[in-house]
Design a protein around this motif. Sequence first.
Motif, PDB file in Angstrom:
ATOM      1  N   GLY A 123       0.824  -1.208   0.000  1.00 48.12           N
ATOM      2  CA  GLY A 123       0.000   0.000   0.000  1.00 48.12           C
ATOM      3  C   GLY A 123       0.848   1.244   0.000  1.00 48.12           C
ATOM      4  N   GLY A 124       0.236   2.350   0.403  1.00 52.51           N
ATOM      5  CA  GLY A 124       0.979   3.606   0.411  1.00 52.51           C
ATOM      6  C   GLY A 124       1.727   3.795   1.714  1.00 52.51           C
ATOM      7  N   ASP A 125       2.697   4.705   1.702  1.00 55.13           N
ATOM      8  CA  ASP A 125       3.437   5.004   2.927  1.00 55.13           C
ATOM      9  C   ASP A 125       4.007   6.423   2.836  1.00 55.13           C
ATOM     10  N   VAL A 126       4.365   6.926   4.004  1.00 54.75           N
ATOM     11  CA  VAL A 126       4.998   8.225   4.085  1.00 54.75           C
ATOM     12  C   VAL A 126       6.498   7.995   4.168  1.00 54.75           C
ATOM     13  N   LEU A 127       7.290   8.795   3.430  1.00 58.52           N
ATOM     14  CA  LEU A 127       8.747   8.688   3.604  1.00 58.52           C
ATOM     15  C   LEU A 127       9.320  10.084   3.779  1.00 58.52           C
ATOM     16  N   GLN A 142      -3.606   5.282  -3.105  1.00 60.16           N
ATOM     17  CA  GLN A 142      -2.839   4.720  -1.988  1.00 60.16           C
ATOM     18  C   GLN A 142      -2.046   5.786  -1.229  1.00 60.16           C
ATOM     19  N   LYS A 143      -1.514   6.732  -1.986  1.00 57.82           N
ATOM     20  CA  LYS A 143      -0.696   7.770  -1.360  1.00 57.82           C
ATOM     21  C   LYS A 143      -1.555   8.688  -0.487  1.00 57.82           C
ATOM     22  N   LEU A 144      -2.773   9.016  -0.944  1.00 55.99           N
ATOM     23  CA  LEU A 144      -3.618   9.903  -0.149  1.00 55.99           C
ATOM     24  C   LEU A 144      -4.138   9.172   1.103  1.00 55.99           C
ATOM     25  N   LEU A 145      -4.408   7.888   0.960  1.00 58.65           N
ATOM     26  CA  LEU A 145      -4.788   7.107   2.149  1.00 58.65           C
ATOM     27  C   LEU A 145      -3.655   7.128   3.170  1.00 58.65           C
ATOM     28  N   ALA A 146      -2.423   6.961   2.699  1.00 62.86           N
ATOM     29  CA  ALA A 146      -1.276   6.969   3.615  1.00 62.86           C
ATOM     30  C   ALA A 146      -1.092   8.336   4.262  1.00 62.86           C
ATOM     31  N   ALA A 147      -1.316   9.385   3.483  1.00 63.61           N
ATOM     32  CA  ALA A 147      -1.172  10.740   4.027  1.00 63.61           C
ATOM     33  C   ALA A 147      -2.161  10.954   5.168  1.00 63.61           C
ATOM     34  N   GLN A 148      -3.408  10.533   4.928  1.00 67.14           N
ATOM     35  CA  GLN A 148      -4.416  10.711   5.972  1.00 67.14           C
ATOM     36  C   GLN A 148      -4.055   9.889   7.219  1.00 67.14           C
ATOM     37  N   ARG A 149      -3.680   8.606   6.989  1.00 65.48           N
ATOM     38  CA  ARG A 149      -3.290   7.720   8.081  1.00 65.48           C
ATOM     39  C   ARG A 149      -2.171   8.333   8.918  1.00 65.48           C
ATOM     40  N   ALA A 150      -1.238   9.033   8.248  1.00 64.21           N
ATOM     41  CA  ALA A 150      -0.091   9.614   8.959  1.00 64.21           C
ATOM     42  C   ALA A 150      -0.436  10.941   9.612  1.00 64.21           C
ATOM     43  N   ARG A 156      -1.623  16.791 -13.801  1.00 61.87           N
ATOM     44  CA  ARG A 156      -2.099  15.729 -14.678  1.00 61.87           C
ATOM     45  C   ARG A 156      -2.609  14.512 -13.905  1.00 61.87           C
ATOM     46  N   ASN A 157      -2.513  14.531 -12.559  1.00 60.49           N
ATOM     47  CA  ASN A 157      -3.108  13.467 -11.742  1.00 60.49           C
ATOM     48  C   ASN A 157      -4.474  13.865 -11.190  1.00 60.49           C
ATOM     49  N   GLU A 158      -4.982  15.034 -11.545  1.00 61.48           N
ATOM     50  CA  GLU A 158      -6.258  15.495 -11.001  1.00 61.48           C
ATOM     51  C   GLU A 158      -7.377  14.475 -11.235  1.00 61.48           C
ATOM     52  N   PRO A 159      -7.464  13.871 -12.446  1.00 66.86           N
ATOM     53  CA  PRO A 159      -8.544  12.895 -12.667  1.00 66.86           C
ATOM     54  C   PRO A 159      -8.512  11.717 -11.679  1.00 66.86           C
ATOM     55  N   ASP A 160      -7.313  11.382 -11.139  1.00 69.63           N
ATOM     56  CA  ASP A 160      -7.207  10.233 -10.229  1.00 69.63           C
ATOM     57  C   ASP A 160      -7.915  10.483  -8.908  1.00 69.63           C
ATOM     58  N   LEU A 161      -8.251  11.741  -8.623  1.00 67.87           N
ATOM     59  CA  LEU A 161      -8.936  12.035  -7.363  1.00 67.87           C
ATOM     60  C   LEU A 161     -10.323  11.401  -7.327  1.00 67.87           C
ATOM     61  N   ASP A 162     -10.896  11.090  -8.506  1.00 67.92           N
ATOM     62  CA  ASP A 162     -12.210  10.446  -8.557  1.00 67.92           C
ATOM     63  C   ASP A 162     -12.236   9.131  -7.779  1.00 67.92           C
ATOM     64  N   ASP A 163     -11.078   8.462  -7.701  1.00 66.05           N
ATOM     65  CA  ASP A 163     -11.026   7.144  -7.061  1.00 66.05           C
ATOM     66  C   ASP A 163     -10.725   7.217  -5.565  1.00 66.05           C
ATOM     67  N   VAL A 164     -10.505   8.409  -5.055  1.00 58.61           N
ATOM     68  CA  VAL A 164     -10.143   8.534  -3.642  1.00 58.61           C
ATOM     69  C   VAL A 164     -11.417   8.658  -2.798  1.00 58.61           C
ATOM     70  N   PRO A 165     -11.530   7.861  -1.714  1.00 58.52           N
ATOM     71  CA  PRO A 165     -12.741   7.910  -0.875  1.00 58.52           C
ATOM     72  C   PRO A 165     -13.033   9.330  -0.385  1.00 58.52           C
ATOM     73  N   ALA A 166     -14.311   9.639  -0.272  1.00 56.95           N
ATOM     74  CA  ALA A 166     -14.732  11.003   0.090  1.00 56.95           C
ATOM     75  C   ALA A 166     -14.179  11.438   1.441  1.00 56.95           C
ATOM     76  N   ASP A 167     -14.155  10.524   2.434  1.00 57.15           N
ATOM     77  CA  ASP A 167     -13.690  10.947   3.757  1.00 57.15           C
ATOM     78  C   ASP A 167     -12.203  11.290   3.749  1.00 57.15           C
ATOM     79  N   VAL A 168     -11.447  10.635   2.855  1.00 58.21           N
ATOM     80  CA  VAL A 168     -10.035  10.984   2.758  1.00 58.21           C
ATOM     81  C   VAL A 168      -9.884  12.375   2.153  1.00 58.21           C
ATOM     82  N   LEU A 169     -10.619  12.628   1.092  1.00 54.84           N
ATOM     83  CA  LEU A 169     -10.548  13.955   0.464  1.00 54.84           C
ATOM     84  C   LEU A 169     -11.017  15.036   1.432  1.00 54.84           C
ATOM     85  N   GLU A 170     -11.995  14.671   2.260  1.00 56.44           N
ATOM     86  CA  GLU A 170     -12.505  15.598   3.272  1.00 56.44           C
ATOM     87  C   GLU A 170     -11.392  15.999   4.252  1.00 56.44           C
ATOM     88  N   ALA A 171     -10.604  14.996   4.627  1.00 51.11           N
ATOM     89  CA  ALA A 171      -9.586  15.236   5.653  1.00 51.11           C
ATOM     90  C   ALA A 171      -8.364  15.985   5.139  1.00 51.11           C
TER      91      ALA A 171
END
Lengths: 198, 198, 198, 198, 198, 198
Positions: A23-27, A137-145, A155-170
């Motif tokens: 999955g994603g992680d913070v480095l 995965q990266k946004l999930l990891a960011a929220q988790r951290a 050019r990654n803006e369209p990928d936000l469609d796949d990110v869960p709403a609560d993650v985008l909220e946070a």
Amino acid sequence: TPESSERTAVPGVSTGLAVTGMGGDVLYIEASLLPGDKGGLSVTGQLGDVMKESAQIALSYVRAHAEELGISPEQLDHPIHLHVPAGAVPKDGPSAGVTMTTALVSLLLGRNVRAEVGMTGEVSLTGRVLPIGGVKQKLLAAQRAGLTEVYLPQRNEPDLDDVPADVLEALTVHIVADVREILSTALEPVSAGLVAAA
Amino acid sequence: TPESSERTAVPGVSTGLAVTGMGGDVLYIEASLLPGDKGGLSVTGQLGDVMKESAQIALSYVRAHAEELGISPEQLDHPIHLHVPAGAVPKDGPSAGVTMTTALVSLLLGRNVRAEVGMTGEVSLTGRVLPIGGVKQKLLAAQRAGLTEVYLPQRNEPDLDDVPADVLEALTVHIVADVREILSTALEPVSAGLVAAA
Amino acid sequence: TPESSERTAVPGVSTGLAVTGMGGDVLYIEASLLPGDKGGLSVTGQLGDVMKESAQIALSYVRAHAEELGISPEQLDHPIHLHVPAGAVPKDGPSAGVTMTTALVSLLLGRNVRAEVGMTGEVSLTGRVLPIGGVKQKLLAAQRAGLTEVYLPQRNEPDLDDVPADVLEALTVHIVADVREILSTALEPVSAGLVAAA
Amino acid sequence: TPESSERTAVPGVSTGLAVTGMGGDVLYIEASLLPGDKGGLSVTGQLGDVMKESAQIALSYVRAHAEELGISPEQLDHPIHLHVPAGAVPKDGPSAGVTMTTALVSLLLGRNVRAEVGMTGEVSLTGRVLPIGGVKQKLLAAQRAGLTEVYLPQRNEPDLDDVPADVLEALTVHIVADVREILSTALEPVSAGLVAAA
Amino acid sequence: TPESSERTAVPGVSTGLAVTGMGGDVLYIEASLLPGDKGGLSVTGQLGDVMKESAQIALSYVRAHAEELGISPEQLDHPIHLHVPAGAVPKDGPSAGVTMTTALVSLLLGRNVRAEVGMTGEVSLTGRVLPIGGVKQKLLAAQRAGLTEVYLPQRNEPDLDDVPADVLEALTVHIVADVREILSTALEPVSAGLVAAA
Amino acid sequence: TPESSERTAVPGVSTGLAVTGMGGDVLYIEASLLPGDKGGLSVTGQLGDVMKESAQIALSYVRAHAEELGISPEQLDHPIHLHVPAGAVPKDGPSAGVTMTTALVSLLLGRNVRAEVGMTGEVSLTGRVLPIGGVKQKLLAAQRAGLTEVYLPQRNEPDLDDVPADVLEALTVHIVADVREILSTALEPVSAGLVAAA
Ligand SMILES: [Ca+2]
Ligand SMILES: [Ca+2]
Ligand SMILES: [Ca+2]
Ligand SMILES: [Ca+2]
Ligand SMILES: [Ca+2]
Ligand SMILES: [Ca+2]
Ligand SMILES: [Ca+2]
Ligand SMILES: [Ca+2]
Ligand SMILES: [Ca+2]
Ligand SMILES: [Ca+2]
Ligand SMILES: [Ca+2]
Ligand SMILES: [Ca+2]
């Protein structure tokens, strides 16, 4: 967030977002200015070929744009060491480009990267931010951290469609096309103490 | 075209035409002049042996013909970094020779490459433009990317027979035998502002 | 011949004869003198180990015999780039030794190699011309390319028995034991213009 | 303990804890300052890639924090050799980071590492102590070797649950998050003799 | 002998004896002094690891004993190129040590190696001549090539039992334990012309 | 013994004991001081990684302890070449550490190693003598070669139980824990001639 606050409590450390086998992680990218009168870059952290080139590109960008960034040329006469813990974990890929660039500018300006910020994106030699993979995965990891602001390539803006709403909220997501947009907003202001001393 | 206009909006960036596993594509060569008093070339972008040699040939050509090209010798005392995004994609072959040479001359003269221009061709050390492969795929990619002018090696002229008529209609094709023919026509004129400042 | 005339129209380019997987062929050795105050040799063209050593031997020969050859020592303080197009074709073997030596002397004296001349032969560090393979294929290629004079190693003289009579008719074959015999006859005289300017 | 007392009887030697194919073991990091006016680090002891990077990180940490550590800058102008006996045994991993950093500081301050001390932990470029593996085996080895004090990374504190009670009884375990905590307590005070001479 | 006479007609060339896949053979070691003010050794001829080390040992011997050998120290400030034709044939082994040492001394004293002389033997750093293999094959090759004097290591004396009587008849065999015994007898005297000029 | 007497008849040569595929053997370490003003170590003799590191450790030990050993610092400004004949035999392992250290000290003090002495032992950077393998085979080889004194690491003392009584009878075995014990007893005194000249 406690972890990123401690890690970015000195200039030269920036928080990146990565995709690992699990999955994603913070480095954290750590940059350090060494005594010595010969410039140059050494990199550690078991970085692969592509990631070593990212570090070289980040430094060339900073060197070529030093004046515009407010970096004094003398700073660039010293060797720089860039390290990516954990030291035994092999890492590769171009998506830490913006994080490396930000760590170097933080180091050379003596201004901490803001602790609540994470980022991902390839950087070209002219400072363009190019798209990367694993946005969800990266946004999930960011929220988790516990991060609350994230920088993403335009050019990654369209990928936000796949990110869960609560993650985008946070998270506050900054969409950027040029690395200058990150450098101008992700660093702490110069501290009062330093200004007084100047 | 929006993409190539943005990419070539600074001196040192030139638009090339490439063949990939999935047809033709447009790639950008970025060259940057770094502070420092020791000349030399570093290349990034996961370039293979042949493409690294192309960069070396392009720089030698420019260094040996600097006076004729109007490049001041002092410019060549600084290190140059040449990068070909995207950073994680392996690239190889000699056909970016003319594009690399043009990016270097653009950088050293401070004149942008014209945004509507794409090019392909091997360069020899004396500046001859040698033939390359994939003409049809490259011209299709040039049209798709919105370019309107393309430079091709003289010995590839027969390959134009295989290019669809509507593609040839959309493009002005310059047939060249010597890289000077590209360098003298593919760069923007010095901007009025720069002339005034000189 | 049009091709070799164009290729050898500047000092530093010499025409060699090679054996490829598909018979004999003509190749061009290009040498260029670069600005810079540190001597040294860089080679490109996907050369194998033996051919890289040939270039080193050729340069050592020229450096050690500079005075005798009429080359001014200052010329040797600059870096030299030696390239063998086409850039993507791997090449190896010692038989381009005389061609490399001739290209270097042509470059350093500023005298073109005569366009009608092709050559093949290993060179030793003392200038001896040692035998090579593929004489028949190389002479066929020389004739096909429109060359009219060819230099061959003395110890390859017996191989001429296998060359078709019409090929031998079309070519003047110079049998040589020492590379000086090539250097003293294969270059154009200094042009009138250059003499006047001196 | 006799062994560690003898090994650490000179400045520059620090006792580490390692995991081998046959359980835990004690290893000694030896650092030596060489005459010569060009800084730099050479490492021996058949170290793997990760462990070589650890040495580089340790030295960069010490160079960047020399003033704070009380190390005179002149000390860093000399070459340093870092060796890990036994010379024929391949070694790797990041967990000797704190031991290497301590050996270097001991060397440069001229103060022995205390003989009763062992340590393990990865060090980041900013001095953070990162977690390592094999805590149980390493503490068993420390006790077996007669050590009485051990430094462990904070994030390894939970691993103490698996260590036998009698081992924990025999050892004082220092939990650390920053390498400064080791450097400020693991070295012998400057000897009276040296103080008098100063 | 015509061949060795021509090959050794300049200082810096010495005749060695080798074993190949097809029996013994004669080889020539060529050494050349290059202009330039930085000493150093480059070797060509597709030499293997052991033979490259032999060249290094030969040069170290000559440098350390320059005064005793009558070589002026200034000679050693220039780069030396050592080549072993034929350039495409891989060669290895330590038995050319005496031949390399002799070629270097010949070069640096400006005295030819006598044309009738061949030699074989490993050299140690102190100048001892150590035994080699293939004595019979090498002596047969020496005779075939028309040489009349051969230098052999003392510890190879028993191998002479296996050499045919007519070969031994045709050759004067010098048995040596120290390379000085070769250096003092295998070179031509300084020519009258050179003495007069001095 | 004739062999070791001849080999160690000049400063810089020391006699070691080795284990080969065919039992034990005696080997000679040769060190030579070269003209030139840049320190540094070159090693030859087809040494493996571990043995190359041993040479580096030996030199660092000598450089760091030069004053204590009575070596003038100027001696260390020159390049050193260390060779282990026979040149074609691959060698590896750490057990020549004491022999290399002794050869270097012999060279730099200008005092021969005593001809009747052989030695084996790994050396650490602080001069500790660490245990090695093959004690029985090595002592048999020492006796066979006519040596009468042997230096062994302290931690190898138990291995003497396996050595035949007549071998132990023929040899004086010195048990050492620190390389200083070898350096202070294995060298010849300065010769009367040298003292008078000083
Ligand atoms: Ca790669
Ligand atoms: Ca903050
Ligand atoms: Ca290749
Ligand atoms: Ca090869
Ligand atoms: Ca002509
Ligand atoms: Ca690795
Ligand atoms: Ca104590
Ligand atoms: Ca080898
Ligand atoms: Ca003679
Ligand atoms: Ca190894
Ligand atoms: Ca004696
Ligand atoms: Ca004793």
